[in-house]
Design a protein around this motif. Structure first.
Motif, mmCIF file in Angstrom:
data_model
loop_
_atom_site.group_PDB
_atom_site.id
_atom_site.type_symbol
_atom_site.label_atom_id
_atom_site.label_comp_id
_atom_site.label_asym_id
_atom_site.label_seq_id
_atom_site.Cartn_x
_atom_site.Cartn_y
_atom_site.Cartn_z
ATOM 1 N N LYS A 15 0.833 -1.208 0.000
ATOM 2 C CA LYS A 15 0.000 0.000 0.000
ATOM 3 C C LYS A 15 0.866 1.256 0.000
ATOM 4 O O LYS A 15 0.556 2.227 -0.695
ATOM 5 N N GLU A 16 1.958 1.229 0.740
ATOM 6 C CA GLU A 16 2.861 2.387 0.782
ATOM 7 C C GLU A 16 3.438 2.681 -0.600
ATOM 8 O O GLU A 16 3.567 3.843 -0.995
ATOM 9 N N TYR A 19 0.710 4.390 -2.679
ATOM 10 C CA TYR A 19 0.579 5.790 -2.273
ATOM 11 C C TYR A 19 1.779 6.614 -2.744
ATOM 12 O O TYR A 19 1.624 7.772 -3.167
ATOM 13 N N THR A 20 2.970 6.039 -2.660
ATOM 14 C CA THR A 20 4.188 6.738 -3.082
ATOM 15 C C THR A 20 4.129 7.061 -4.569
ATOM 16 O O THR A 20 4.531 8.154 -4.996
ATOM 17 N N TYR A 21 3.621 6.134 -5.373
ATOM 18 C CA TYR A 21 3.456 6.379 -6.809
ATOM 19 C C TYR A 21 2.588 7.636 -7.028
ATOM 20 O O TYR A 21 2.964 8.535 -7.777
ATOM 21 N N CYS A 22 1.441 7.698 -6.370
ATOM 22 C CA CYS A 22 0.535 8.835 -6.539
ATOM 23 C C CYS A 22 1.192 10.132 -6.077
ATOM 24 O O CYS A 22 1.100 11.160 -6.758
ATOM 25 N N PHE A 23 1.844 10.083 -4.932
ATOM 26 C CA PHE A 23 2.549 11.250 -4.401
ATOM 27 C C PHE A 23 3.592 11.730 -5.405
ATOM 28 O O PHE A 23 3.688 12.920 -5.701
ATOM 29 N N CYS A 36 9.139 2.794 -7.540
ATOM 30 C CA CYS A 36 7.993 1.915 -7.263
ATOM 31 C C CYS A 36 7.998 0.659 -8.135
ATOM 32 O O CYS A 36 7.229 -0.274 -7.877
ATOM 33 N N HIS A 71 -4.020 12.568 -7.227
ATOM 34 C CA HIS A 71 -4.432 11.175 -7.341
ATOM 35 C C HIS A 71 -4.795 10.664 -5.950
ATOM 36 O O HIS A 71 -4.001 10.787 -5.019
ATOM 37 N N THR A 72 -5.996 10.125 -5.826
ATOM 38 C CA THR A 72 -6.426 9.552 -4.550
ATOM 39 C C THR A 72 -6.694 8.072 -4.732
ATOM 40 O O THR A 72 -7.163 7.641 -5.784
ATOM 41 N N ILE A 73 -6.380 7.301 -3.707
ATOM 42 C CA ILE A 73 -6.557 5.848 -3.739
ATOM 43 C C ILE A 73 -7.742 5.486 -2.855
ATOM 44 O O ILE A 73 -7.890 6.010 -1.747
ATOM 45 N N PHE A 91 -8.788 4.291 -8.002
ATOM 46 C CA PHE A 91 -8.258 5.652 -7.917
ATOM 47 C C PHE A 91 -9.230 6.635 -8.541
ATOM 48 O O PHE A 91 -10.041 6.283 -9.390
#
Length: 153
Positions: A15-16, A19-23, A36, A71-73, A91
């Protein structure tokens, strides 16, 4: 399936990475995005198929037409089955497309809000002790483009 401490830790690490990809995409931190994925990762984003570095170039060109993205997950389902690890994460990605911008997307006359909702379907592998994406298929379930509201800032 018996849930172990290792499985729970793997789920959190996976999951991290999502989230890191989106960030990284939202901040155009391409080294963070690259981290990633495995070195030989492949991507299928509908209109794009290729390796990670080529995908990053593709995404960077598109983001040059944007004033910002977010981008939100949502739901993240991770499965461990006979040695393979897969995930599906929903997403919603918000994009502010700049009016008159030049690039790979059609240039709108005025600023537009472009919303894309879909799923990241990933195949995972342990790479030097870290979970990384070996293959990503991004599926767009729906999109919407509308005139942007006035900027408040």
């Amino acid at each position: 399936m018996t849930v172990t401490q290792d499985t729970l830790l793997a789920r959190e690490n996976i999951k991290e990475v999502i989230y890191t990809y989106c960030f990284g995409v939202d901040r155009e931190q391409w080294d963070r995005v690259r981290g990633c994925f495995t070195l030989d990762a492949t991507h299928d984003h509908g209109t794009f198929e290729g390796d990670t570095d080529t995908f990053i170039g593709f995404a960077a060109d598109i983001l040059k037409q944007m004033d910002g993205t977010m981008h939100t997950i949502g739901n993240v389902l991770i499965t461990f089955d006979a040695g393979s690890v897969k995930s599906e994460a929903t997403f919603v990605a918000y994009h502010r497309l700049r009016g008159g911008s030049e690039g790979p997307l059609p240039a709108p006359e005025h600023d537009k809000d472009w919303i894309v909702a879909g799923r990241y379907c990933d195949d995972w592998t342990l790479d030097d002790g870290r979970w990384k994406i070996k293959h990503r298929q991004a599926i767009h379930d729906w999109t919407r483009m509308e005139d942007a509201n006035e900027k408040l800032i």
